[in-house]
Design an enzyme around this catalytic site. Sequence first.
Site, mmCIF file in Angstrom:
data_model
loop_
_atom_site.group_PDB
_atom_site.id
_atom_site.type_symbol
_atom_site.label_atom_id
_atom_site.label_comp_id
_atom_site.label_asym_id
_atom_site.label_seq_id
_atom_site.Cartn_x
_atom_site.Cartn_y
_atom_site.Cartn_z
ATOM 1 N N ARG A 210 33.736 -21.865 -29.074
ATOM 2 C CA ARG A 210 34.141 -20.814 -28.378
ATOM 3 C C ARG A 210 35.596 -20.597 -27.859
ATOM 4 N NH1 ARG A 210 28.833 -19.583 -24.863
ATOM 5 N NH2 ARG A 210 27.570 -18.547 -26.522
ATOM 6 N N GLY B 274 53.772 -12.954 4.149
ATOM 7 C CA GLY B 274 53.425 -11.678 5.252
ATOM 8 C C GLY B 274 53.471 -12.152 6.409
ATOM 9 N N GLY C 240 46.322 -7.380 9.859
ATOM 10 C CA GLY C 240 46.489 -7.083 11.268
ATOM 11 C C GLY C 240 48.016 -7.239 11.642
ATOM 12 N N ASP D 195 48.905 -20.050 -3.348
ATOM 13 C CA ASP D 195 49.608 -19.305 -4.443
ATOM 14 C C ASP D 195 50.952 -20.368 -4.650
ATOM 15 O OD1 ASP D 195 47.874 -17.528 -4.116
ATOM 16 O OD2 ASP D 195 49.112 -15.997 -3.451
HETATM 17 O O1 F6P Z 1 47.396 -15.222 -1.479
HETATM 18 C C1 F6P Z 1 46.377 -16.040 -1.536
HETATM 19 C C2 F6P Z 1 45.521 -15.050 -2.375
HETATM 20 O O2 F6P Z 1 44.050 -15.779 -2.833
HETATM 21 C C3 F6P Z 1 46.110 -14.521 -3.769
HETATM 22 O O3 F6P Z 1 46.032 -15.755 -4.715
HETATM 23 C C4 F6P Z 1 45.053 -13.337 -4.121
HETATM 24 O O4 F6P Z 1 45.634 -12.528 -4.863
HETATM 25 C C5 F6P Z 1 44.790 -12.785 -2.670
HETATM 26 O O5 F6P Z 1 45.015 -13.860 -1.772
HETATM 27 C C6 F6P Z 1 43.381 -12.334 -2.670
HETATM 28 O O6 F6P Z 1 43.215 -11.799 -1.241
HETATM 29 P P1 F6P Z 1 42.064 -11.184 -0.625
HETATM 30 O O7 F6P Z 1 41.445 -12.427 -0.054
HETATM 31 O O8 F6P Z 1 42.510 -10.206 0.418
HETATM 32 O O9 F6P Z 1 41.082 -10.592 -1.617
#
Ligand code: F6P
Length: 360
Positions: A175, A117, A78, A140
């Site tokens: 495994r 973002g 958004g 992250d």
């Molecule tokens: O940025 C957080 C995160 O969970 C990342 O680790 C992952 O790549 C992404 O968001 C997944 O995004 P969505 O929830 O849009 O699939």
Amino acid sequence: MPSIQRLGILTGGGDAPGLNAVIRAVVKSATNAGIQCVGLEDSFDGLIEQNRSRVLTPRDVTGILRLGGTILGTRNTGNPFEYPIATSDGTRDYSDRVIEMFHKMGLDALVVIGGDGTLAIAFEFCRRGIPIVGVPKTIDNDIVGTTNCFGFDTAVAFATDAIDRLHTTAEAHKRILVVEVMGRYAGWIALHAGAAGGADAILIPEIPFDLEKVAERLRERDRWGAKFSIVVVAEGAYPTGGKLSVVAEASAGRLERLGGMGALVCEALAALTGKETRSVVLGHLQRGGAPTSFDRVLATRFGGKAVELVRAGDFATMVAFDPPDIVARRLEDVVGKTKTVPPDYDLLRTARALGVTFGD
Ligand code: F6P
């Protein structure tokens, strides 16, 4: 010093455990300081559409400290500067509308809780005169200027528990168990959960890997009698000279979605070692559930500091953890960058010293 009477608050980007703890801290400390809080729904949608906001009182945030998700809702598609329109293939710039709504709603400032973002969007609005304090959020842990983001500790704790559980089958059946974790283009979750769970190989985006080198380390374990191995793969890891595993390409206002590298690594290691191999993707389980006590405390400290900055009129800033302190960073110094695992990070060196392979 500006007199702030009405403070808007929103959560943007993917959810992360601790969002509600920040909201609670902001609402309680602001209200106790005589500032009214207005919760904006679904990120900046609360400033684009009518009737997508509500006054938040301490009563509204009682009991949410331990809850995952966000009581305000969120979205990662958004961006008001590039808002995707359902009826066409383009995007529309709604930034003027956001600014107009901000004033119409009688808001004096905003607390924006989000990842890279969302903070970049916040910074654009700061440049256009909206007073904003940012709060960094992401499992992250890739935001520049802060040692930790809340949500990261919870994600690592979950991934560590998953690795512990995978050890059971790995040992019993002799495994190789491959576990894919999130983290986008940074290997923080993989490295920390891998170290905490005692993984034998950890593949991260910062270190392109060679699977023959990984396989050789796993064969070596077999030779000295371990017979099982745990391999942690960050979703953004990729082989030397190869590429990322992408599930969905980037589209209007949306980043590409990563995933699938764990399965590819699993298949290749089965062929290279001749062993039985299985893979698991932890996915969104890492973002769910109650925040750890560390994340609750960090989120609470972030919320309290955000209100302090609002009251001091210190805008275009982001609260940050600089142990042992919570400090303010300038948004312009943190947006548009990614904090990846540095090559000289001590945990990386220590893991190598303990015999963990990174496939390089
Ligand atoms: O940025 C957080 C995160 O969970 C990342 O680790 C992952 O790549 C992404 O968001 C997944 O995004 P969505 O929830 O849009 O699939």
